[in-house]
Design a protein around this motif. Structure first.
Motif, PDB file in Angstrom:
ATOM      1  N   LEU A  44       3.636 -59.741  24.705  1.00  0.00           N
ATOM      2  CA  LEU A  44       4.836 -59.114  24.140  1.00  0.00           C
ATOM      3  C   LEU A  44       5.192 -57.762  24.760  1.00  0.00           C
ATOM      4  O   LEU A  44       5.833 -56.934  24.117  1.00  0.00           O
ATOM      5  N   GLY A  45       4.800 -57.541  26.001  1.00  0.00           N
ATOM      6  CA  GLY A  45       5.237 -56.336  26.708  1.00  0.00           C
ATOM      7  C   GLY A  45       4.977 -55.058  25.933  1.00  0.00           C
ATOM      8  O   GLY A  45       3.844 -54.739  25.596  1.00  0.00           O
ATOM      9  N   THR A  46       6.053 -54.337  25.618  1.00  0.00           N
ATOM     10  CA  THR A  46       5.921 -53.020  24.961  1.00  0.00           C
ATOM     11  C   THR A  46       5.849 -53.104  23.433  1.00  0.00           C
ATOM     12  O   THR A  46       5.814 -52.066  22.762  1.00  0.00           O
ATOM     13  N   HIS A  56      -1.963 -59.400  22.011  1.00  0.00           N
ATOM     14  CA  HIS A  56      -2.398 -60.723  22.502  1.00  0.00           C
ATOM     15  C   HIS A  56      -1.823 -61.017  23.885  1.00  0.00           C
ATOM     16  O   HIS A  56      -0.795 -60.470  24.274  1.00  0.00           O
ATOM     17  N   SER A  57      -2.495 -61.896  24.595  1.00  0.00           N
ATOM     18  CA  SER A  57      -2.175 -62.118  26.010  1.00  0.00           C
ATOM     19  C   SER A  57      -1.401 -63.419  26.246  1.00  0.00           C
ATOM     20  O   SER A  57      -1.352 -64.299  25.391  1.00  0.00           O
ATOM     21  N   ARG A  58      -0.848 -63.513  27.445  1.00  0.00           N
ATOM     22  CA  ARG A  58      -0.192 -64.757  27.858  1.00  0.00           C
ATOM     23  C   ARG A  58      -1.219 -65.883  28.016  1.00  0.00           C
ATOM     24  O   ARG A  58      -0.872 -67.051  27.940  1.00  0.00           O
ATOM     25  N   PHE A  59      -2.466 -65.522  28.199  1.00  0.00           N
ATOM     26  CA  PHE A  59      -3.545 -66.507  28.275  1.00  0.00           C
ATOM     27  C   PHE A  59      -3.647 -67.259  26.945  1.00  0.00           C
ATOM     28  O   PHE A  59      -3.649 -68.488  26.909  1.00  0.00           O
ATOM     29  N   TYR A 179       1.732 -63.786  13.734  1.00  0.00           N
ATOM     30  CA  TYR A 179       0.345 -63.500  13.330  1.00  0.00           C
ATOM     31  C   TYR A 179      -0.094 -62.124  13.827  1.00  0.00           C
ATOM     32  O   TYR A 179      -0.623 -61.304  13.077  1.00  0.00           O
ATOM     33  N   PHE A 180       0.134 -61.851  15.118  1.00  0.00           N
ATOM     34  CA  PHE A 180      -0.379 -60.611  15.698  1.00  0.00           C
ATOM     35  C   PHE A 180       0.466 -59.380  15.367  1.00  0.00           C
ATOM     36  O   PHE A 180      -0.048 -58.260  15.400  1.00  0.00           O
TER      37      PHE A 180
END
Length: 425
Positions: A44-46, A56-59, A179-180
């Motif tokens: 989610l960038g900034t 959280h990551s793109r992974f 969620y995040f």
């Protein structure tokens, strides 16, 4: 026959509970260095500067999209038309759909004229570990996966699993981002939606009995865009991020001597970035430069980086883009006050179309969601749902003006007094 692992591998996941990997091909793709890079790229960038949990990551998102498609495959496997080729193609495309994203992807794309979809294709088709793994299926398999992600594959049904108005990508990011970020509006009943999905020729269709779950999903998407993705504080951080990149690019073009040579940015500044250079970029590399640029001699670059790293963001006011006279006066007043408007004044617009029905000839044609009636007929969703009809085809746009309130309030000149008056400060 596709090789299965001796023992199923599982990833514990906060959104889907478990992500199951049964095929060796998927396991090997996850282990490639190009896919592992996604652990170092924030989804989610900034946004973490607004919602502190959004780290959280793109992974994790890519694994989530794969898991949703794997579960859809289990449902579709009872249909003769859904064969192993479809299963493999859809799972690989789901896993790799975001592999070409870089750090702060959308800001980077605008400043340096990039397109993450180009890099996704280059990673899948180029001299990479991912390409080597995919070619174990067949020489032409990487091209097929790339075509599904690019929405050009002839199998439109497989494409619609990854990219449509109700696809695995959107379902995962809405649930995961909700969620995040800790918000309540992104939740919907994904179990119900998956149970009522059916393969319908060229696209996924939804059984009529699942209409209310789909309404809930569309409203969740609408709320997430306005409450999270377009949050004005997040946009403020993005504005500053873009200004930093523009400033660094301009300084490089002017031959400025950086204290720390931005070697990772050179090919970006030249707008001639190779895949090898691109794959070296991640969030930590960018933040490293932002951190040390706080000590640069250039006052604008130094200030913007200090603002970004320490979350001293720009303030904002609602702004009608029709007020061009006000904009001109503001721009000139900023200049007069010694505050460079090219870096400290920005008009930013956000717009979203929550759901659209099919309108031929539109620039971006959206395949509508179809409901499968008990008799086998298909009906476009907004014709059956009053809730969806109320928002379909309606584009909402929001305009804000961003500026450094602290610099303006500190000023005592006629120009700053004029700025305060124009911005109602």
């Amino acid at each position: 026959m596709l090789e299965r692992l001796n023992e199923e591998k599982v990833f514990k996941d906060p959104v889907h509970r478990y992500i199951h990997v049964r095929y060796r091909l998927i396991w090997e793709l996850i282990g490639t260095k190009e896919f592992q890079r996604l652990r170092r790229v924030n989804q989610l960038g900034t946004t973490y500067l607004t919602f502190h949990g959004a780290e959280h990551s793109r992974f994790s998102h890519s694994l989530g999209v794969y898991e949703i498609v794997r579960r859809i495959n289990e449902i579709f496997s009872q249909y003769e038309s859904w064969d192993e080729e479809n299963r493999l193609l859809s799972m690989c495309a789901a896993l790799l759909h975001d592999v070409g994203h870089g750090p702060f992807s959308h800001s980077f794309e605008k400043v340096f004229n990039l397109d993450h979809e180009d890099f996704t294709r280059m990673i899948i088709l180029g001299d990479t570990e991912i390409n080597q793994v995919l070619r174990k299926v067949s020489e032409g398999f990487p091209e097929e996966v790339a075509d599904v992600i690019a929405k050009t594959h002839t199998n439109k049904l497989v494409v619609s699993l990854i990219s449509s108005q109700i696809d695995a990508d959107r379902m995962d990011y809405l649930l995961r981002d909700a969620y995040f970020t800790g918000v309540s509006y992104g939740h919907f009943d994904i179990e119900r939606i998956l149970r009522v999905m059916r393969p319908g020729g060229d696209q996924i269709v939804i059984k009529q009995s699942g209409m209310h779950a789909v309404e809930d999903y569309i409203m969740s998407r609408y709320q997430m865009y306005w409450q999270v993705y377009f949050h004005p504080v997040t946009r403020s951080a993005e504005v500053i991020l873009s200004k930093i990149l523009h400033r660094a690019k301009k300084l490089y073009a002017e031959g400025y001597a950086f204290k720390q040579e931005p070697v990772h940015f050179y090919s970006l500044f030249k707008e001639d970035i190779s895949l090898e250079d691109f794959l070296k970029l991640d969030d930590s590399v960018v933040k490293f430069y932002f951190q040390i640029w706080q000590e640069e001699d250039d006052a604008i670059l130094r200030d913007l980086c200090e603002r970004f790293m320490n979350r001293r963001l720009f303030k904002y006011v609602e702004f009608n883009p029709m007020q061009m006279n006000t904009w001109r006066e503001l721009y000139d007043s900023f200049k007069e006050a010694g505050i460079d408007p090219d870096y400290y004044l920005e008009m930013d617009s956000s717009s979203d179309l929550p759901y659209d029905f099919y309108r031929p000839g539109e620039e971006e044609e959206r395949l509508p969601i179809h409901l499968l009636k008990p008799g086998g007929d298909l009906r476009e969703l907004s014709r059956e749902s009053e809730v969806v009809e109320a928002i379909s085809g309606k584009k909402r746009t929001d305009h804000k003006l961003y500026f450094p309130q602290d610099l303006i309030l500190e000023g005592t000149s006629d120009a700053t007094r004029r700025i305060k008056s124009l911005l109602n400060l």
